[in-house]
Design a protein around this motif. Structure first.
Motif, PDB file in Angstrom:
ATOM      1  N   ALA A  11     -95.691  25.894   8.499  1.00 12.81           N
ATOM      2  CA  ALA A  11     -96.953  26.169   9.406  1.00 12.81           C
ATOM      3  C   ALA A  11     -98.063  25.975   9.414  1.00 12.81           C
ATOM      4  O   ALA A  11     -98.872  25.298  10.045  1.00 12.81           O
ATOM      5  CB  ALA A  11     -98.077  26.988   7.512  1.00 12.81           C
ATOM      6  N   ALA A  12     -97.975  24.222   8.754  1.00 13.60           N
ATOM      7  CA  ALA A  12     -98.743  22.688   9.290  1.00 13.60           C
ATOM      8  C   ALA A  12     -98.346  22.915  11.176  1.00 13.60           C
ATOM      9  O   ALA A  12     -98.972  22.175  12.194  1.00 13.60           O
ATOM     10  CB  ALA A  12     -98.381  21.745   9.048  1.00 13.60           C
ATOM     11  N   ALA A  13     -96.827  22.804  11.085  1.00  9.66           N
ATOM     12  CA  ALA A  13     -96.653  22.836  12.900  1.00  9.66           C
ATOM     13  C   ALA A  13     -96.815  23.835  13.538  1.00  9.66           C
ATOM     14  O   ALA A  13     -97.668  24.155  15.511  1.00  9.66           O
ATOM     15  CB  ALA A  13     -94.848  22.981  12.262  1.00  9.66           C
ATOM     16  N   MET A  14     -96.863  25.635  12.804  1.00 12.82           N
ATOM     17  CA  MET A  14     -97.697  26.587  13.716  1.00 12.82           C
ATOM     18  C   MET A  14     -99.134  26.781  14.578  1.00 12.82           C
ATOM     19  O   MET A  14     -99.686  26.688  14.811  1.00 12.82           O
ATOM     20  CB  MET A  14     -97.439  27.676  13.194  1.00 12.82           C
ATOM     21  CG  MET A  14     -96.208  28.775  13.380  1.00 12.82           C
ATOM     22  SD  MET A  14     -96.110  28.893  15.574  1.00 12.82           S
ATOM     23  CE  MET A  14     -96.994  30.114  15.473  1.00 12.82           C
ATOM     24  N   ARG A  15     -99.967  25.588  13.517  1.00 14.60           N
ATOM     25  CA  ARG A  15    -101.285  25.341  13.268  1.00 14.60           C
ATOM     26  C   ARG A  15    -101.423  24.527  14.316  1.00 14.60           C
ATOM     27  O   ARG A  15    -102.323  24.533  15.361  1.00 14.60           O
ATOM     28  CB  ARG A  15    -101.659  25.103  11.999  1.00 14.60           C
ATOM     29  CG  ARG A  15    -103.099  23.857  12.316  1.00 14.60           C
ATOM     30  CD  ARG A  15    -103.756  23.021  10.786  1.00 14.60           C
ATOM     31  NE  ARG A  15    -105.292  23.786  10.959  1.00 14.60           N
ATOM     32  CZ  ARG A  15    -106.303  24.140  10.675  1.00 14.60           C
ATOM     33  NH1 ARG A  15    -105.724  25.674  10.166  1.00 14.60           N
ATOM     34  NH2 ARG A  15    -107.732  24.342  10.757  1.00 14.60           N
ATOM     35  N   GLY A  16    -100.524  23.898  15.022  1.00 13.22           N
ATOM     36  CA  GLY A  16    -100.461  22.483  16.137  1.00 13.22           C
ATOM     37  C   GLY A  16    -100.149  23.717  17.497  1.00 13.22           C
ATOM     38  O   GLY A  16    -101.293  23.410  18.325  1.00 13.22           O
ATOM     39  N   ASP A  17     -99.273  24.731  17.474  1.00  8.34           N
ATOM     40  CA  ASP A  17     -99.106  25.367  18.641  1.00  8.34           C
ATOM     41  C   ASP A  17    -100.365  26.179  18.520  1.00  8.34           C
ATOM     42  O   ASP A  17    -100.610  26.074  20.552  1.00  8.34           O
ATOM     43  CB  ASP A  17     -98.216  26.095  18.314  1.00  8.34           C
ATOM     44  CG  ASP A  17     -96.665  25.126  17.889  1.00  8.34           C
ATOM     45  OD1 ASP A  17     -96.506  24.610  18.652  1.00  8.34           O
ATOM     46  OD2 ASP A  17     -95.522  25.197  17.563  1.00  8.34           O
ATOM     47  N   LEU A  18    -101.111  26.822  17.644  1.00 11.34           N
ATOM     48  CA  LEU A  18    -102.506  27.893  17.368  1.00 11.34           C
ATOM     49  C   LEU A  18    -103.082  27.110  18.228  1.00 11.34           C
ATOM     50  O   LEU A  18    -104.354  27.546  19.750  1.00 11.34           O
ATOM     51  CB  LEU A  18    -102.074  28.193  16.449  1.00 11.34           C
ATOM     52  CG  LEU A  18    -101.090  29.084  15.622  1.00 11.34           C
ATOM     53  CD1 LEU A  18    -101.516  30.103  14.351  1.00 11.34           C
ATOM     54  CD2 LEU A  18    -100.899  30.039  17.048  1.00 11.34           C
ATOM     55  N   GLN A  19    -103.565  25.938  18.230  1.00 11.52           N
ATOM     56  CA  GLN A  19    -104.456  25.477  18.570  1.00 11.52           C
ATOM     57  C   GLN A  19    -104.471  24.085  20.228  1.00 11.52           C
ATOM     58  O   GLN A  19    -105.249  23.616  20.200  1.00 11.52           O
ATOM     59  CB  GLN A  19    -104.916  23.431  17.385  1.00 11.52           C
ATOM     60  CG  GLN A  19    -105.344  23.794  16.491  1.00 11.52           C
ATOM     61  CD  GLN A  19    -105.210  22.628  15.203  1.00 11.52           C
ATOM     62  OE1 GLN A  19    -104.614  21.366  15.383  1.00 11.52           O
ATOM     63  NE2 GLN A  19    -106.333  22.982  13.789  1.00 11.52           N
ATOM     64  N   SER A  20    -102.974  24.718  20.909  1.00  8.80           N
ATOM     65  CA  SER A  20    -102.982  24.010  21.615  1.00  8.80           C
ATOM     66  C   SER A  20    -103.246  24.577  22.893  1.00  8.80           C
ATOM     67  O   SER A  20    -102.994  24.721  24.060  1.00  8.80           O
ATOM     68  CB  SER A  20    -101.676  23.079  21.993  1.00  8.80           C
ATOM     69  OG  SER A  20    -100.653  24.501  22.201  1.00  8.80           O
ATOM     70  N   LEU A  21    -103.256  26.083  22.234  1.00  4.56           N
ATOM     71  CA  LEU A  21    -103.705  27.228  23.424  1.00  4.56           C
ATOM     72  C   LEU A  21    -105.712  27.252  23.775  1.00  4.56           C
ATOM     73  O   LEU A  21    -106.098  27.302  23.211  1.00  4.56           O
ATOM     74  CB  LEU A  21    -103.684  28.601  22.822  1.00  4.56           C
ATOM     75  CG  LEU A  21    -102.334  29.068  22.042  1.00  4.56           C
ATOM     76  CD1 LEU A  21    -101.974  30.308  20.599  1.00  4.56           C
ATOM     77  CD2 LEU A  21    -101.702  29.677  23.415  1.00  4.56           C
ATOM     78  N   HIS A  22    -105.569  27.626  24.951  1.00  2.43           N
ATOM     79  CA  HIS A  22    -106.779  28.150  26.152  1.00  2.43           C
ATOM     80  C   HIS A  22    -107.072  29.151  26.052  1.00  2.43           C
ATOM     81  O   HIS A  22    -105.914  30.086  26.125  1.00  2.43           O
ATOM     82  CB  HIS A  22    -106.585  27.223  26.914  1.00  2.43           C
ATOM     83  CG  HIS A  22    -106.109  25.294  26.824  1.00  2.43           C
ATOM     84  ND1 HIS A  22    -106.940  24.501  27.060  1.00  2.43           N
ATOM     85  CD2 HIS A  22    -104.670  24.936  27.315  1.00  2.43           C
ATOM     86  CE1 HIS A  22    -106.775  23.664  27.292  1.00  2.43           C
ATOM     87  NE2 HIS A  22    -105.264  23.467  27.377  1.00  2.43           N
ATOM     88  N   LEU A  23    -107.629  29.580  26.706  1.00  3.17           N
ATOM     89  CA  LEU A  23    -108.546  30.758  26.604  1.00  3.17           C
ATOM     90  C   LEU A  23    -107.519  31.274  27.849  1.00  3.17           C
ATOM     91  O   LEU A  23    -107.714  32.764  28.101  1.00  3.17           O
ATOM     92  CB  LEU A  23    -109.828  31.122  27.567  1.00  3.17           C
ATOM     93  CG  LEU A  23    -110.948  30.733  26.186  1.00  3.17           C
ATOM     94  CD1 LEU A  23    -112.232  30.537  26.596  1.00  3.17           C
ATOM     95  CD2 LEU A  23    -111.117  31.403  24.866  1.00  3.17           C
ATOM     96  N   LYS A  24    -107.201  30.690  28.937  1.00  4.93           N
ATOM     97  CA  LYS A  24    -105.991  31.135  29.690  1.00  4.93           C
ATOM     98  C   LYS A  24    -105.479  32.047  29.122  1.00  4.93           C
ATOM     99  O   LYS A  24    -104.692  33.065  30.186  1.00  4.93           O
ATOM    100  CB  LYS A  24    -106.239  30.246  31.322  1.00  4.93           C
ATOM    101  CG  LYS A  24    -105.547  29.141  30.595  1.00  4.93           C
ATOM    102  CD  LYS A  24    -105.359  28.432  32.137  1.00  4.93           C
ATOM    103  CE  LYS A  24    -104.021  27.788  31.428  1.00  4.93           C
ATOM    104  NZ  LYS A  24    -104.155  26.727  32.248  1.00  4.93           N
TER     105      LYS A  24
END
Length: 401
Positions: A280-293
């Protein structure tokens, strides 16, 4: 009723080498001005020296206890060591010669309830090391590497199942604090736990008691698979052996026969839980790296033509990513091949009722994830299917779909 040999065999095969017993039956009486005088008189008597010698109490120890009594030092180690030796000897056969002035009389019911359990453990071959604690202790060094804990439900020598509710609540709190502190001190070497009481009514509260054994972060410390309840009065000393009623024998066998499996399963479950937190912690990092595009791409090229909602798609998409991440984290922290092989083969065979069909708990878990959901049905076809459990009264059956 079965005799101790059956249980001795299970204890031996469990390979438990150290057991802790926490019970107020081990508590010494409180010495005060009321009972100090009679004790002093008895310690001064010539006939007491022979009694003391049978309890391995030296004349020097008696002299030290007398000095402590004369100076009103009622918590003196010299006095308490003499009383402890007498109390241990008295608890073996309740010989009144080792009960000076009847000072241990109020503990007789507690001692008699616990005596069969102690006899059962002490007559094992090989004998496990048994560490005894009363209702108050703070030194856990002696209990290092304990594999099983017997804990009294009401940890107060003045309290029983028939006591007033307020007194029982306080004694239960003391019991929980004691077993929790001991388990926390063991770190990753989590033990199995058997809750004890002279009253069968406590069985109804056993599961709640287990759930309240927690870390400081309020995480459970004892899995239900490694927890049991034992009614003390279901064990009796019969001649020179211990007789155990069938229901109590089942309670004990549940713990001892499945000890190795339960310990391995505990390791596997803790691995899964810690891996889930890391995933879950790793996924949080992945999600935070997503941009609007990134989200715009999903809407334009993946969802518009299919008529799917972005939120519902992300729900499925991120869920699948989380499962993938969880798998990788589990692989990184995977248990040894020996543990895995044991769980997949002979370990489960030691569990009573292992092949009698689905349990209610398993059925409820499958029902939650496969049939009944509090959430709205997704518009898309992203959900997976698998085994279904149909629930009828007292019946859990497996169906393929």
């Amino acid at each position: 009723m079965i005799l101790q040999e059956n249980l001795h065999f299970a204890i031996k095969n469990s390979k438990i080498s150290k057991i802790a017993v926490i019970d107020d039956a081990f508590d010494l009486p409180i010495i005060d001005n009321k009972n100090a005088g009679p004790l002093l008189e008895l310690f001064d008597e010539e006939t007491f020296k022979a009694t003391a010698a049978e309890a391995n109490i030296t004349p020097e120890s008696i002299d030290g206890a007398v000095v402590a009594l004369e100076s009103s030092q009622y918590t003196s180690e010299k006095l308490l060591s003499v009383l402890s030796a007498l109390y241990q000897k008295f608890g073996e056969k309740f010989d009144e010669r080792f009960n000076p002035g009847g000072i241990f009389g109020h503990q007789v019911p507690n001692l008699k309830h616990l005596a069969p359990i102690m006899r059962l453990l002490n007559t094992c071959d090989p004998k496990p090391e048994v560490v005894k604690y009363g209702s108050s202790f703070d030194d856990f060094e002696e209990a290092k590497d304990v594999g099983l804990i017997f804990i009294d439900a009401f940890l107060d020598q003045t309290v029983s199942a028939e006591s007033a509710p307020r007194a029982k609540t306080a004694a239960k709190k003391n019991s929980l604090e004691a077993v929790t502190a001991l388990i926390r001190s063991l770190g990753n070497n989590a033990p199995s736990v058997i809750l004890m009481s002279s009253s069968g009514e406590v069985r109804k509260e056993a599961e709640k008691y287990r759930a309240e054994i927690q870390t400081e972060e309020k995480k459970g410390l004892v899995f239900a698979s490694r927890f049991g309840f034992l009614e003390k009065t279901r064990l009796k000393i019969v001649g020179d052996k211990v007789g155990v009623e069938d229901d109590a024998a089942d309670d004990l066998l549940d713990i001892f026969q499945s000890y190795q499996f339960g310990r391995s399963m505990h390791t596997a479950l803790e691995t899964w839980l810690s891996s889930a937190e890391k995933a879950a912690a790793a996924m949080r990092g992945d999600l935070q790296s997503l941009h609007l595009k990134d989200f715009a791409y999903l809407v334009r090229f993946r969802l518009q033509e299919e008529g799917q909602s972005l939120v519902e798609y992300l729900d499925w998409f991120f869920g699948e990513c989380l499962v993938d991440t969880l798998g990788k984290k589990i692989d990184e922290a995977s248990s040894s091949d020996e543990v895995v092989d044991f769980l997949n083969s002979k370990g489960a065979e030691l569990i009573e009722g292992a092949y009698e069909g689905a349990t209610a708990t398993v059925a409820d878990l499958f029902h939650r994830v496969r049939i009944e959901s509090p959430r709205k049905i997704r518009k898309g076809g992203f959900s997976s299917r698998g085994s279904l459990y149909g629930r009828e009264e007292n019946d859990c059956r497996d169906h393929d779909s």
